[in-house]
Design a protein around this motif. Structure first.
Motif, PDB file in Angstrom:
ATOM      1  N   ALA B 105      -1.007 -10.800 -45.357  1.00  0.00           N
ATOM      2  CA  ALA B 105      -1.943 -11.791 -44.833  1.00  0.00           C
ATOM      3  C   ALA B 105      -1.376 -12.529 -43.626  1.00  0.00           C
ATOM      4  O   ALA B 105      -2.111 -12.981 -42.756  1.00  0.00           O
ATOM      5  N   ALA B 106      -0.031 -12.630 -43.556  1.00  0.00           N
ATOM      6  CA  ALA B 106       0.585 -13.374 -42.461  1.00  0.00           C
ATOM      7  C   ALA B 106       0.559 -12.596 -41.146  1.00  0.00           C
ATOM      8  O   ALA B 106       0.672 -13.186 -40.074  1.00  0.00           O
ATOM      9  N   ILE B 107       0.441 -11.275 -41.221  1.00  0.00           N
ATOM     10  CA  ILE B 107       0.291 -10.469 -39.998  1.00  0.00           C
ATOM     11  C   ILE B 107      -0.896  -9.528 -40.193  1.00  0.00           C
ATOM     12  O   ILE B 107      -0.787  -8.322 -40.086  1.00  0.00           O
ATOM     13  N   LEU B 108      -2.024 -10.163 -40.469  1.00  0.00           N
ATOM     14  CA  LEU B 108      -3.216  -9.428 -40.868  1.00  0.00           C
ATOM     15  C   LEU B 108      -3.654  -8.397 -39.822  1.00  0.00           C
ATOM     16  O   LEU B 108      -3.975  -7.260 -40.148  1.00  0.00           O
ATOM     17  N   GLU B 109      -3.617  -8.811 -38.560  1.00  0.00           N
ATOM     18  CA  GLU B 109      -4.124  -7.946 -37.494  1.00  0.00           C
ATOM     19  C   GLU B 109      -3.397  -6.594 -37.501  1.00  0.00           C
ATOM     20  O   GLU B 109      -4.019  -5.537 -37.567  1.00  0.00           O
ATOM     21  N   ARG B 110      -2.065  -6.659 -37.465  1.00  0.00           N
ATOM     22  CA  ARG B 110      -1.278  -5.436 -37.428  1.00  0.00           C
ATOM     23  C   ARG B 110      -1.450  -4.630 -38.720  1.00  0.00           C
ATOM     24  O   ARG B 110      -1.598  -3.410 -38.707  1.00  0.00           O
ATOM     25  N   SER B 111      -1.450  -5.323 -39.859  1.00  0.00           N
ATOM     26  CA  SER B 111      -1.469  -4.526 -41.086  1.00  0.00           C
ATOM     27  C   SER B 111      -2.840  -3.948 -41.404  1.00  0.00           C
ATOM     28  O   SER B 111      -2.948  -3.004 -42.175  1.00  0.00           O
ATOM     29  N   LEU B 112      -3.894  -4.465 -40.757  1.00  0.00           N
ATOM     30  CA  LEU B 112      -5.221  -3.857 -40.963  1.00  0.00           C
ATOM     31  C   LEU B 112      -5.351  -2.513 -40.231  1.00  0.00           C
ATOM     32  O   LEU B 112      -6.280  -1.756 -40.481  1.00  0.00           O
ATOM     33  N   TYR B 113      -4.403  -2.223 -39.319  1.00  0.00           N
ATOM     34  CA  TYR B 113      -4.497  -0.968 -38.566  1.00  0.00           C
ATOM     35  C   TYR B 113      -4.519   0.240 -39.496  1.00  0.00           C
ATOM     36  O   TYR B 113      -5.320   1.163 -39.335  1.00  0.00           O
ATOM     37  N   LEU B 114      -3.647   0.210 -40.496  1.00  0.00           N
ATOM     38  CA  LEU B 114      -3.600   1.327 -41.439  1.00  0.00           C
ATOM     39  C   LEU B 114      -4.912   1.416 -42.225  1.00  0.00           C
ATOM     40  O   LEU B 114      -5.397   2.510 -42.521  1.00  0.00           O
ATOM     41  N   VAL B 115      -5.493   0.248 -42.522  1.00  0.00           N
ATOM     42  CA  VAL B 115      -6.762   0.227 -43.255  1.00  0.00           C
ATOM     43  C   VAL B 115      -7.853   0.911 -42.426  1.00  0.00           C
ATOM     44  O   VAL B 115      -8.653   1.685 -42.949  1.00  0.00           O
ATOM     45  N   ALA B 116      -7.835   0.628 -41.111  1.00  0.00           N
ATOM     46  CA  ALA B 116      -8.821   1.260 -40.221  1.00  0.00           C
ATOM     47  C   ALA B 116      -8.719   2.783 -40.322  1.00  0.00           C
ATOM     48  O   ALA B 116      -9.715   3.494 -40.223  1.00  0.00           O
ATOM     49  N   LEU B 129      -4.934  -8.278 -50.348  1.00  0.00           N
ATOM     50  CA  LEU B 129      -4.536  -9.227 -49.302  1.00  0.00           C
ATOM     51  C   LEU B 129      -3.305  -9.971 -49.808  1.00  0.00           C
ATOM     52  O   LEU B 129      -3.400 -11.062 -50.360  1.00  0.00           O
ATOM     53  N   ASN B 130      -2.137  -9.341 -49.599  1.00  0.00           N
ATOM     54  CA  ASN B 130      -0.895  -9.844 -50.193  1.00  0.00           C
ATOM     55  C   ASN B 130      -0.256 -10.923 -49.311  1.00  0.00           C
ATOM     56  O   ASN B 130      -0.638 -11.097 -48.161  1.00  0.00           O
ATOM     57  N   MET B 131       0.710 -11.605 -49.861  1.00  0.00           N
ATOM     58  CA  MET B 131       1.517 -12.609 -49.156  1.00  0.00           C
ATOM     59  C   MET B 131       0.669 -13.769 -48.656  1.00  0.00           C
ATOM     60  O   MET B 131       0.935 -14.323 -47.582  1.00  0.00           O
ATOM     61  N   MET B 132      -0.330 -14.135 -49.457  1.00  0.00           N
ATOM     62  CA  MET B 132      -1.150 -15.294 -49.100  1.00  0.00           C
ATOM     63  C   MET B 132      -0.273 -16.544 -48.999  1.00  0.00           C
ATOM     64  O   MET B 132      -0.518 -17.423 -48.180  1.00  0.00           O
ATOM     65  N   ASP B 133       0.787 -16.611 -49.856  1.00  0.00           N
ATOM     66  CA  ASP B 133       1.669 -17.785 -49.837  1.00  0.00           C
ATOM     67  C   ASP B 133       2.464 -17.869 -48.535  1.00  0.00           C
ATOM     68  O   ASP B 133       2.621 -18.946 -47.970  1.00  0.00           O
ATOM     69  N   VAL B 134       2.934 -16.697 -48.057  1.00  0.00           N
ATOM     70  CA  VAL B 134       3.705 -16.688 -46.804  1.00  0.00           C
ATOM     71  C   VAL B 134       2.795 -17.096 -45.650  1.00  0.00           C
ATOM     72  O   VAL B 134       3.180 -17.883 -44.773  1.00  0.00           O
ATOM     73  N   ALA B 135       1.567 -16.574 -45.653  1.00  0.00           N
ATOM     74  CA  ALA B 135       0.613 -16.909 -44.604  1.00  0.00           C
ATOM     75  C   ALA B 135       0.384 -18.419 -44.568  1.00  0.00           C
ATOM     76  O   ALA B 135       0.394 -19.046 -43.506  1.00  0.00           O
ATOM     77  N   SER B 159      -0.534 -12.898 -54.239  1.00  0.00           N
ATOM     78  CA  SER B 159       0.849 -13.031 -53.821  1.00  0.00           C
ATOM     79  C   SER B 159       1.693 -12.373 -54.895  1.00  0.00           C
ATOM     80  O   SER B 159       1.992 -12.972 -55.926  1.00  0.00           O
ATOM     81  N   ALA B 160       2.039 -11.123 -54.659  1.00  0.00           N
ATOM     82  CA  ALA B 160       2.728 -10.353 -55.695  1.00  0.00           C
ATOM     83  C   ALA B 160       4.069 -10.978 -56.055  1.00  0.00           C
ATOM     84  O   ALA B 160       4.461 -11.017 -57.217  1.00  0.00           O
ATOM     85  N   ALA B 161       4.766 -11.523 -55.033  1.00  0.00           N
ATOM     86  CA  ALA B 161       6.085 -12.092 -55.287  1.00  0.00           C
ATOM     87  C   ALA B 161       5.976 -13.285 -56.241  1.00  0.00           C
ATOM     88  O   ALA B 161       6.899 -13.576 -56.988  1.00  0.00           O
ATOM     89  N   ARG B 162       4.830 -13.999 -56.202  1.00  0.00           N
ATOM     90  CA  ARG B 162       4.647 -15.135 -57.109  1.00  0.00           C
ATOM     91  C   ARG B 162       3.820 -14.752 -58.333  1.00  0.00           C
ATOM     92  O   ARG B 162       3.504 -15.592 -59.166  1.00  0.00           O
ATOM     93  N   GLY B 163       3.406 -13.486 -58.377  1.00  0.00           N
ATOM     94  CA  GLY B 163       2.687 -12.998 -59.549  1.00  0.00           C
ATOM     95  C   GLY B 163       1.227 -13.402 -59.608  1.00  0.00           C
ATOM     96  O   GLY B 163       0.587 -13.265 -60.644  1.00  0.00           O
ATOM     97  N   THR B 164       0.652 -13.870 -58.492  1.00  0.00           N
ATOM     98  CA  THR B 164      -0.760 -14.241 -58.535  1.00  0.00           C
ATOM     99  C   THR B 164      -1.622 -13.110 -57.972  1.00  0.00           C
ATOM    100  O   THR B 164      -1.222 -12.428 -57.031  1.00  0.00           O
TER     101      THR B 164
END
Lengths: 70, 668
Positions: B105-116, B129-135, B159-164
């Motif tokens: 989520a913190a670098i959404l633009e770049r990581s959506l490229y693979l989704v495209a 949509l991971n890493m919502m906490d970092v974002a 946020s997988a790292a926080r288990g949510t």
């Protein structure tokens, strides 16, 4: 801002996927004068070898001077 | 391989567990999600016929079982690397029921490229949509439901790292696979400039595209400059048609920039709708840390401090544990020897020295391995590893290596085994192979121990200088061999240094724990069994036929090899000592004391200074111990292991001969 990429298909393909497409704004975060440089493109920090950076042609934003990459 | 016509029948899909493939770019937390979902119900192996790690696992939700496949982390799906080919081949040929696309989520633009790119393939996609906490920490706010509406696919903030969000993710996957929620993805389109050409290519290839590929996708990939699709269609098309296609592609070689540009424009529209950006000038935690950690001076100071801490930890924690476990094993061996005292002595000794001794060596490796694995996982998981690679790239570059080769090679000073296992962090296969081949030249603690014992015997008060020179020589040879192999293996092709510096985040204990667990287990299963077998065989050779070491087969073998030894001025005892160093480097000393008795007084008399130096040089460059060889075999296969062994054997022996002959010529 990225203007063009020079290099083989693989190289251009890799950089394009990382977000270095024409028109994308690029900021230099660190350039020590030697070794790889760090740039920000599309919110991501990317370390690039100097050889690789030289193949990215950029257009300087207004108010900036001096050659940075390429 | 599924044929494109085969529709899985409803009965079939209800009995077999649904297959979920996890896709995502590197550093988006994909492994953490995989670990959260599967826990210890996972299997780590290699992709069939590849050296890329494959992780599969199972999880159960709401009484339904799912099979999870962790695809390699890739930035796109063009066949630029082996990982990319594996990821897309899996989706195209195996048709997973659902693809979970993990994005940061913190670098959404770049990581959506693979989704495209994923949306162009047949399997339905759920966006994690991971890493919502970092974002949030970086000041970025995202509205998931807006993103969901814009993309037309289910979006799960987490946020997988926080288990949510883990439960929500699997619930969404379940309802999508049960077709309870609608799936109408909006896909990116190509820019009008290349639309016509794409249609032309599509028309030319349409009737010849082999199943299960889809013509529209193949046409697009051809235009993107995809080598694998080029080869595929060159075979499938009549020669004249391929020439036409090839001509079109040649004229539009730059199409990739337009295609990627269009994908980013499409992503840009999603982002503008769903993301509330941070205020300009606000500095995130990563930027503040990097001000220091990538600084040419302070960054290097910090790196040295971190490395110092790693070695300090290894020696203050690992070495005593290792010694303690060694003691336990010795006690066990004695116990077994006593218990078997009524059996023939060779049998009792085989168990006590050969088998338990060998197993003991495997066990005593464990504390150091566990510490090294944990350190590797922490450095990687926090994002600091990429900074180390950045800081050391300049030095490593001269050998044609990547900055990421630095840490594995450095670990080699402790022990070559974790060094070779540590090369897994290097993404490029060939750079990784090169690092594995070079790693045995890094002098490990056991090699250094032998040098430290023998050098003073031969060189007295100049021992320190000689030992230092030996280490320096080994490293210079490593660098030279690196440059040479780089030309041969990589054919001089420069490994492009393009590396993402991920945002820093706190390490996830579960991810680190599982990394340590799986790698240690793999070492015990694969390398451990080989070490055990070889050390038992070598023990048998050193014991039989009479039970006296000086009359054993191994000694006989040493005698055979004496002619080679004589080129270096070495008697058969030294050659035998070198041979036994294959079990473990420190065996050199043990063998010498068996063969010479009081070797400390006997050795200086038996060898000229030239021969002594030749022996030390060979010892320094000789083939590594069996544990290292077994690990190399596990990582790069039989062929390259053989190449490596022959290379080191040739290198060490010719260096020894050279040193002795030149030294003798100079009168030493």
């Amino acid at each position: 801002m990225v203007r063009a990429l020079h290099g083989g298909r693989h190289f251009v393909g890799r950089l394009a996927a990382l977000g270095f497409t024409p028109g994308a704004p690029v900021t230099i975060v660190r350039n020590n004068g030697f070794g790889p440089i760090i740039v920000t493109v599309r919110d991501t920090q990317i370390a690039l070898g100097r050889g690789e950076a030289r193949r990215i042609l950029v257009l300087l934003a207004e108010g900036q001077n001096g050659v940075t990459t390429g | 391989m599924a044929s494109p016509l085969a529709n899985p029948s409803p009965e079939e899909s209800s009995t077999k567990p649904a297959v979920i493939a996890l896709a995502g770019q590197p550093n988006v937390g994909k492994s953490t999600i995989f670990n959260m979902l599967t826990g210890l119900n996972q299997h780590v192996g290699n992709w069939p016929g590849k050296t890329v790690e494959q992780k599969t696992g199972t999880c159960t939700y709401d009484g339904q079982k799912f099979t999870l496949v962790d695809l390699p982390g890739t930035y796109s799906l063009t066949a630029n690397s082996e990982e990319e080919r594996i990821a897309r081949d899996y989706i195209i040929h195996e048709r997973p029921d659902i693809v979970v696309a993990v994005v940061d989520a913190a670098i959404l633009e770049r990581s959506l490229y693979l989704v495209a790119e994923l949306l162009l393939l047949p399997s339905p996609v759920v966006l994690a949509l991971n890493m919502m906490d970092v974002a949030e920490q970086e000041g970025i706010k995202i509205e998931p439901q807006v993103l969901e509406a814009a993309l037309g696919i289910p979006v799960v903030p987490m946020s997988a790292a926080r288990g949510t969000g883990i439960q929500e993710l699997i619930a969404t996957v379940e309802s999508l696979s049960a077709e309870e929620i609608s799936y109408q993805p909006k896909r990116p389109v190509i820019l009008p400039g290349h639309q016509v050409i794409l249609e032309k290519i599509h028309a030319l290839i349409e009737d010849s595209v082999p199943a299960p590929y889809q013509p529209a996708w193949v046409a697009l990939k051809l235009l993107e400059g995809d080598d694998e699709m080029r080869a595929l269609m060159q075979d499938a098309l009549p020669e004249a048609t391929w020439k036409q296609v090839h001509g079109l592609l040649y004229q539009h070689e730059d199409a990739i920039l337009d295609i990627a540009g269009a994908r980013y424009q499409w992503i840009g529209r999603m982002i503008r709708a769903a993301v509330v950006r941070p205020k300009i000038g606000q500095m995130g935690m990563t930027a503040r840390l990097d001000n220091v950690l990538t600084h040419p001076v302070w960054g290097t100071v910090a790196l040295l401090a971190v490395l110092g801490a790693v070695f300090w930890l290894t020696y203050t924690l690992g070495s005593p544990l290792q010694a303690w476990m060694g003691g336990l094993v010795e006690g066990l061996a004695e116990g077994v020897r006593n218990a078997l005292s009524s059996t023939p002595p060779w049998f009792a000794n085989l168990w006590a020295d050969g088998i338990i001794g060998g197993a003991g060596m495997v066990v005593t490796f464990l504390p150091i391995l566990v510490i090294f694995f944990a350190v590797l996982a922490i450095l990687e998981d926090t994002g600091y590893m990429a900074r180390i690679a950045y800081l050391t790239d300049q030095v490593m570059h001269t050998m044609g290596l990547h900055g990421k080769s630095f840490i594995p090679l450095l670990l080699g000073f402790g022990c070559n085994v974790p060094a070779i296992l540590g090369t897994r962090i290097i993404e490029t296969q060939r750079a990784r192979l090169l690092t594995v081949l070079l790693a045995p030249l890094v002098p490990c603690t056991a090699r250094m121990a032998v040098i430290m014992v023998l050098t003073p015997l031969f060189f007295g008060d100049k021992a320190g200088l000689v030992a230092w020179g030996l280490v320096a020589a080994a490293l210079v040879i490593l660098a030279l061999l690196g440059i040479l192999l780089h030309r041969v293996i990589l054919k001089g092709e420069q490994v492009a240094f393009i590396m993402e510096l991920p945002l820093y985040h706190l390490p996830n204990l579960r991810t680190i724990g599982l990394y340590v667990w799986h790698n240690t287990l793999a070492f015990l299963q694969k390398a451990g069994t080989i070490i055990l077998g070889v050390s038992a065989v070598i023990w048998l050779l050193s014991y039989f036929p009479t039970g006296v070491a000086t009359e054993s087969y191994l000694t006989l073998f040493g005698h055979w090899l004496e002619p080679i030894g004589l080129w270096m001025g070495l008697p058969w005892q030294m050659v035998t000592a070198l041979l036994t160093s294959f079990i473990a480097k420190e065996n050199t000393i043990a063998t010498l004391s068996i063969l010479y008795g009081d070797f400390e007084t006997a050795l200086p008399a038996a060898l000229t200074p030239s021969a002594a130096l030749a022996f030390l040089v060979v010892q320094m460059l000789f083939i590594p111990c069996v544990a290292t060889v077994a690990t190399i075999k596990q990582e790069v296969g039989n062929r390259w292991t053989l190449v490596n062994l022959l290379l080191l054997l040739g290198l060490s022996l010719s260096a020894g001969v050279l040193v002795y002959q030149v030294g003798t010529l100079l009168g030493f």
